[in-house]
Design a protein around this motif. Structure first.
Motif, PDB file in Angstrom:
ATOM      1  N   ILE A 402       0.855  -1.181   0.000  1.00 41.22           N
ATOM      2  CA  ILE A 402       0.000   0.000   0.000  1.00 41.22           C
ATOM      3  C   ILE A 402       0.891   1.230   0.000  1.00 41.22           C
ATOM      4  CG2 ILE A 402      -1.791   1.279   1.228  1.00 41.22           C
ATOM      5  CD1 ILE A 402      -2.734  -1.334  -0.002  1.00 41.22           C
ATOM      6  N   VAL A 403       0.652   2.118  -0.964  1.00 40.15           N
ATOM      7  CA  VAL A 403       1.473   3.307  -1.145  1.00 40.15           C
ATOM      8  C   VAL A 403       0.604   4.545  -0.937  1.00 40.15           C
ATOM      9  CG1 VAL A 403       2.848   4.656  -2.777  1.00 40.15           C
ATOM     10  CG2 VAL A 403       3.051   2.165  -2.727  1.00 40.15           C
ATOM     11  N   THR A 404       1.107   5.498  -0.162  1.00 32.51           N
ATOM     12  CA  THR A 404       0.417   6.769   0.021  1.00 32.51           C
ATOM     13  C   THR A 404       0.981   7.772  -0.979  1.00 32.51           C
ATOM     14  OG1 THR A 404       0.041   6.342   2.369  1.00 32.51           O
ATOM     15  CG2 THR A 404      -0.125   8.633   1.637  1.00 32.51           C
ATOM     16  N   PHE A 405       0.206   8.056  -2.014  1.00 34.70           N
ATOM     17  CA  PHE A 405       0.627   8.979  -3.063  1.00 34.70           C
ATOM     18  C   PHE A 405       0.266  10.415  -2.678  1.00 34.70           C
ATOM     19  CE2 PHE A 405       0.255   5.052  -5.547  1.00 34.70           C
ATOM     20  CZ  PHE A 405       1.422   5.099  -6.277  1.00 34.70           C
ATOM     21  N   ILE A 406       1.169  11.326  -2.954  1.00 33.57           N
ATOM     22  CA  ILE A 406       0.893  12.753  -2.830  1.00 33.57           C
ATOM     23  C   ILE A 406       0.531  13.268  -4.218  1.00 33.57           C
ATOM     24  CG2 ILE A 406       1.838  15.002  -2.217  1.00 33.57           C
ATOM     25  CD1 ILE A 406       3.698  13.578  -0.282  1.00 33.57           C
ATOM     26  N   VAL A 407      -0.646  13.825  -4.359  1.00 34.90           N
ATOM     27  CA  VAL A 407      -1.165  14.256  -5.658  1.00 34.90           C
ATOM     28  C   VAL A 407      -0.829  15.730  -5.860  1.00 34.90           C
ATOM     29  CG1 VAL A 407      -3.213  14.471  -7.105  1.00 34.90           C
ATOM     30  CG2 VAL A 407      -3.018  12.577  -5.472  1.00 34.90           C
ATOM     31  N   VAL A 408      -0.145  16.027  -6.971  1.00 33.01           N
ATOM     32  CA  VAL A 408       0.220  17.409  -7.288  1.00 33.01           C
ATOM     33  C   VAL A 408      -0.339  17.782  -8.655  1.00 33.01           C
ATOM     34  CG1 VAL A 408       2.306  17.437  -5.879  1.00 33.01           C
ATOM     35  CG2 VAL A 408       2.442  16.630  -8.218  1.00 33.01           C
ATOM     36  N   GLN A 409      -0.773  19.025  -8.775  1.00 30.84           N
ATOM     37  CA  GLN A 409      -1.303  19.542 -10.042  1.00 30.84           C
ATOM     38  C   GLN A 409      -0.157  20.193 -10.789  1.00 30.84           C
ATOM     39  OE1 GLN A 409      -4.486  18.899 -10.725  1.00 30.84           O
ATOM     40  NE2 GLN A 409      -4.372  19.701 -12.793  1.00 30.84           N
ATOM     41  N   SER A 410       0.701  19.373 -11.367  1.00 29.95           N
ATOM     42  CA  SER A 410       1.897  19.866 -12.037  1.00 29.95           C
ATOM     43  C   SER A 410       2.200  18.949 -13.214  1.00 29.95           C
ATOM     44  CB  SER A 410       3.078  19.905 -11.071  1.00 29.95           C
ATOM     45  OG  SER A 410       4.254  20.311 -11.720  1.00 29.95           O
ATOM     46  N   PHE A 411       2.848  19.514 -14.252  1.00 24.15           N
ATOM     47  CA  PHE A 411       3.182  18.694 -15.418  1.00 24.15           C
ATOM     48  C   PHE A 411       4.339  17.764 -15.105  1.00 24.15           C
ATOM     49  CE2 PHE A 411       6.136  18.025 -18.903  1.00 24.15           C
ATOM     50  CZ  PHE A 411       5.333  17.291 -19.756  1.00 24.15           C
ATOM     51  N   SER A 412       4.270  16.554 -15.653  1.00 20.22           N
ATOM     52  CA  SER A 412       5.372  15.600 -15.558  1.00 20.22           C
ATOM     53  C   SER A 412       5.276  14.647 -16.738  1.00 20.22           C
ATOM     54  CB  SER A 412       5.302  14.807 -14.245  1.00 20.22           C
ATOM     55  OG  SER A 412       6.280  13.780 -14.227  1.00 20.22           O
ATOM     56  N   PRO A 413       6.416  14.256 -17.322  1.00 15.21           N
ATOM     57  CA  PRO A 413       6.370  13.251 -18.387  1.00 15.21           C
ATOM     58  C   PRO A 413       6.042  11.862 -17.862  1.00 15.21           C
ATOM     59  CG  PRO A 413       8.634  13.806 -17.858  1.00 15.21           C
ATOM     60  CD  PRO A 413       7.781  14.758 -17.081  1.00 15.21           C
TER      61      PRO A 413
END
Length: 452
Positions: A402-413
């Motif tokens: 189980i991974v806790t992801f941090i969601v960011v509103q930023s561009f990434s490839p």
């Protein structure tokens, strides 16, 4: 001299009415830095720029008239000096005369249909095509966001990955379209940089001088010989083990000198490509390859411990990769039950990140996020405030955490970044040089190959 005198008299003769000519000027007025109009560009754009620069005094009509000549170049100034004396009574009349004189320089707006005529040329880069497209799009003007994605897509070759992406997942707005284009621009740049690289496999080894050990150097022989063989499984491993647990090569010597069939699975470890005579040889797998090792002269408990803890990379791990390179480690993982590509494994990241494309692709909403207020620093040094965090399952080669992801509103490839929290939870060992990541599983050391 007569021509000079006439020119001076014309310049001294004001075309403004007496009301404008004798109007008082503000005591602390400073002339803004205007663009000089030379009679070659759109007069409407020049007037718009002038009004914007002097907007603080737009209510003073006389001032607007008197300052306007200082924004004119030599060609336009000759027109101004030729105006009839006292003919200009307001700023509106001045710009009307100005527009009538230089109407031939007015920019003709392009029709929306012109966007359909622009196509990506043969061997043209996406960067060049995008620049030409947006230049024409900006000439047409705003209000065309709904057709931008369709016309941009129609200009891209039919076999393009970007065109396929825009067809399958049409962007909802201009922001999503720009983000998608920037993503494929970066992928194109990476491919152009790696174009001259040759794969290591099959490269000629002529001229390579093997290193010779020193005469007084002695290598200590290991206590136990470890040989490995790649075994392919087309069905669950536990079923195979139940079926072959009584075979000779899975029977271990007991203290009485006999043999007993142990129920626990044999140890697994990263091994070489050589086949041990007492190990079964498998066929090519459809779902992946695990490396199974046979160790003689040790108890099952010790073998399991060695197999679980030994993770290494050798020269054979370089085969099939493009060398030399400076690529990052990008893999495919199953996140929340869905197969997700372009997942970056980054030992330098102290957090597991998720970007908008994956967040939307998983069907998640903002209400699914938990609060996360700590700001982060992006690749380009900008401070980014996260949208929130969410815990999801990440499965790789059957091992799930189980991974806790941090969601960011930023561009990434990339769709997501698995950082040190995931690496430590998996007890994984990534290698960017070998473009692989290895980690222990219940049945041995699993290996996931990255995509260059």
């Amino acid at each position: 001299m007569d021509a000079m005198s006439r020119a001076l008299r014309r310049a001294a003769r004001s075309p403004f009415s007496d009301e404008i000519e004798w109007a008082p000027m503000p005591s602390r007025f400073t002339r803004p830095p205007f663009n000089s109009y030379e009679g070659k560009t759109d007069p409407v754009e020049h007037v718009s720029h002038y009004i914007h620069m002097i907007s603080l005094h737009a209510h003073n009509d006389a001032l607007m008239c008197k300052v306007f000549p200082s924004s004119l170049g030599s060609t336009a100034l000759r027109w101004f000096n030729g105006l009839r004396k006292g003919s200009i009574r307001s700023f509106a009349e001045l710009i009307q005369e100005f527009g009538s004189r230089f109407v031939t320089c007015s920019r003709v707006p392009q029709p929306v249909d012109a966007l359909l005529s622009i196509k990506m040329r043969v061997s043209e880069t996406l960067q060049s095509y995008a620049n030409r497209y947006w230049e024409l799009y900006n000439e047409i003007g705003g209000g065309n966001e709904k057709i931008a994605a369709n016309t941009f897509r129609m200009g891209v070759p039919e076999d393009s990955e970007l065109r396929e992406s825009l067809t399958k997942r049409p962007p909802e707005d201009m922001r999503q379209l720009m983000r998608r284009i920037e993503e494929y621009k970066r992928l194109e740049d990476d491919r152009l940089q790696n174009k001259g690289k040759a794969p290591l496999l099959g490269r000629s080894r002529q001229g390579v001088i093997p290193a010779r050990p020193k005469k007084d150097f002695k290598m200590q022989e290991p206590e136990a010989q470890i040989e490995g063989v790649n075994v392919a499984f087309k069905e669950p491993v536990h079923k195979i083990l139940d079926r072959i647990k009584n075979e000779t090569f899975f029977r271990w010597p007991n203290k009485m000198g006999g043999r007993s069939a142990e129920k626990e699975s044999p140890p697994t470890t990263a091994g070489s490509d050589r086949s041990h005579p007492r190990c079964p040889r498998g066929t090519e797998a459809a779902k992946g390859v695990l490396t199974v090792a046979c160790i003689e002269g040790e108890s099952p408990e010790k073998r399991m411990k060695v197999g679980r803890l030994t993770i290494s990379f050798g020269e054979e791990d370089l085969q099939g990769s493009i060398q030399p390179h400076d690529d990052v480690l990008v893999v495919t993982a199953r996140i929340s039950g869905l197969l997700v590509k372009k997942v970056m494994i980054d030992q330098g990241s102290g957090a597991d990140m998720m970007y908008p494309d994956l967040f939307e692709g998983l069907g998640l909403k903002s209400q699914d996020l938990a609060k996360y207020d700590t700001p982060l620093v992006s690749f380009d040094g900008r401070v980014v405030v996260p949208e929130g965090q969410i815990s999801l399952s990440v499965d790789m080669k059957g091992k799930e955490v189980i991974v806790t992801f941090i969601v960011v509103q930023s561009f990434s490839p990339y769709t997501a970044i698995l950082g040190r929290p995931w690496i430590h939870a998996m007890k994984a060992v990534p290698s960017t040089l070998h473009v692989k990541v290895k980690f222990p599983t219940e049945y041995g050391v699993a290996m996931v190959r990255g995509n260059q």
